[in-house]
Design an enzyme around this catalytic site. Structure first.
Site, PDB file in Angstrom:
ATOM      1  N   LYS A 171      38.689 -11.648  18.881  1.00  0.00           N
ATOM      2  CA  LYS A 171      38.357 -10.239  19.116  1.00  0.00           C
ATOM      3  C   LYS A 171      38.320  -9.470  17.802  1.00  0.00           C
ATOM      4  O   LYS A 171      37.451  -8.613  17.596  1.00  0.00           O
ATOM      5  CB  LYS A 171      39.373  -9.611  20.065  1.00  0.00           C
ATOM      6  CG  LYS A 171      39.112  -8.132  20.370  1.00  0.00           C
ATOM      7  CD  LYS A 171      37.760  -7.897  21.036  1.00  0.00           C
ATOM      8  CE  LYS A 171      37.464  -6.404  21.228  1.00  0.00           C
ATOM      9  NZ  LYS A 171      38.260  -5.792  22.282  1.00  0.00           N
ATOM     10  N   LYS A 239      41.771   1.758  15.409  1.00  0.00           N
ATOM     11  CA  LYS A 239      42.954   0.953  15.736  1.00  0.00           C
ATOM     12  C   LYS A 239      42.662  -0.533  15.572  1.00  0.00           C
ATOM     13  O   LYS A 239      43.468  -1.289  14.994  1.00  0.00           O
ATOM     14  CB  LYS A 239      43.401   1.270  17.164  1.00  0.00           C
ATOM     15  CG  LYS A 239      44.623   0.525  17.660  1.00  0.00           C
ATOM     16  CD  LYS A 239      44.302  -0.756  18.425  1.00  0.00           C
ATOM     17  CE  LYS A 239      43.533  -0.484  19.705  1.00  0.00           C
ATOM     18  NZ  LYS A 239      43.320  -1.758  20.458  1.00  0.00           N
TER      19      LYS A 239
END
Length: 292
Positions: A171, A239
């Site tokens: 990811k 983030k």
């Protein structure tokens, strides 16, 4: 199966609904009780704590914003660990640091005899709604096979990447490529405007060649239309990039392009645009030009 779901936001809510509509029992909990209401209306059972979710489920899904949220829901007061029966499974579909995913998996197994998979996704809210997500799984292959039919309800592509944390590494790589592409599109369209050439025409020309991509189509379209209302809030990509840069530092790996993109995201956040779409990276360039 008896399932639980925690994290009923833009992504988690449609995912939980898919599981419920597939015929499974579903227990849900949210920090904001109103988030549960669409699931309760569809037949899910609301409970008082994460521990209660675990008590009512053999497999629990979490889809939360940050690693600290996953850690708190799992091991905090009245957390999942307090309610899990041995041999249950936690499937964390959040995007968190790979090392934290490994630590959580080790601690769950040691303390509760519970297996964990890290299974972050790509595809955004539309992918969640359409059940076409790409799911990247880290953990034991045998555990994945136990829950594969559940994950196949949620996504079109399901890849076992490797051991614990491997899904999160994949990811992170996904976010590196995608956000760097958004930055590249922003720079190309910004350059075209500065050169006196209409960005809409440049985008159309690029789309027919080797530079054509989904990012150019979707994010370039937002930039041309100056539509910066969030599809995915830029603060979430910020983030995610902190995870990328943190992992690079941990491993001692140079990532010069990602480092620069991270700086652009830092600037975006400093300008107060974190709740806008990541296409707002174009506005960061415009602001920088004005400051020169």
């Amino acid at each position: 199966m008896r399932l639980g779901f925690i994290g009923l936001g833009v992504m988690g809510r449609p995912m939980a609904l898919h599981l419920l509509r597939a015929g499974h029992e579903l227990a849900v909990w949210a920090r904001r009780p109103a988030s549960c209401q669409p699931l309760l209306d569809a037949g899910a059972t609301g409970v008082a704590t994460p521990a209660d979710v675990a008590r009512r489920a053999d497999v629990v899904f979490t889809m939360l914003t940050a690693g600290v949220d996953v850690q708190q829901v799992t091991f905090g007061p009245d957390g999942l660990a307090a309610g899990f029966a041995a041999h249950s499974v936690l499937i964390d579909m959040s995007t968190i640091a790979p090392q934290l995913a490994r630590t959580l998996a080790q601690d769950l197994l040691a303390r509760c005899a519970v297996e964990m998979l890290d299974a972050p996704v790509s595809g955004g809210a539309q992918g969640a709604i359409a059940a076409t997500l790409a799911i990247m799984v880290g953990g034991k292959a045998t555990v994945l096979e136990r829950v594969r039919p559940l994950l196949e309800v949620l996504g079109r592509t399901l890849v076992h990447v490797g051991d614990h944390g491997a899904g999160q590494v994949a990811k992170a790589c996904n976010q590196m490529l995608m956000v760097a592409a958004i930055q590249a599109v922003a720079e190309a369209l910004h350059l075209s405007r500065a050169a006196g050439v209409a960005p809409a025409g440049v985008r159309q020309a690029l789309a027919g060649g080797s530079a054509g991509s989904r990012v150019l189509d979707v994010m370039g379209g937002r930039m041309v239309d100056r539509d910066f209302v969030a599809g995915v809030e830029a603060r979430l990509h910020h983030k995610d990039y902190a995870i990328v840069i943190g992992e690079a530092h941990r491993l001692g790996v140079p990532l010069p392009v990602s480092t620069q993109v991270g700086q652009q995201l830092n600037a975006l956040m400093a300008m107060g645009w974190g709740q806008n779409d990541t296409a707002t990276l174009l506005r960061v360039l415009e602001a920088m030009e004005g400051a020169v």
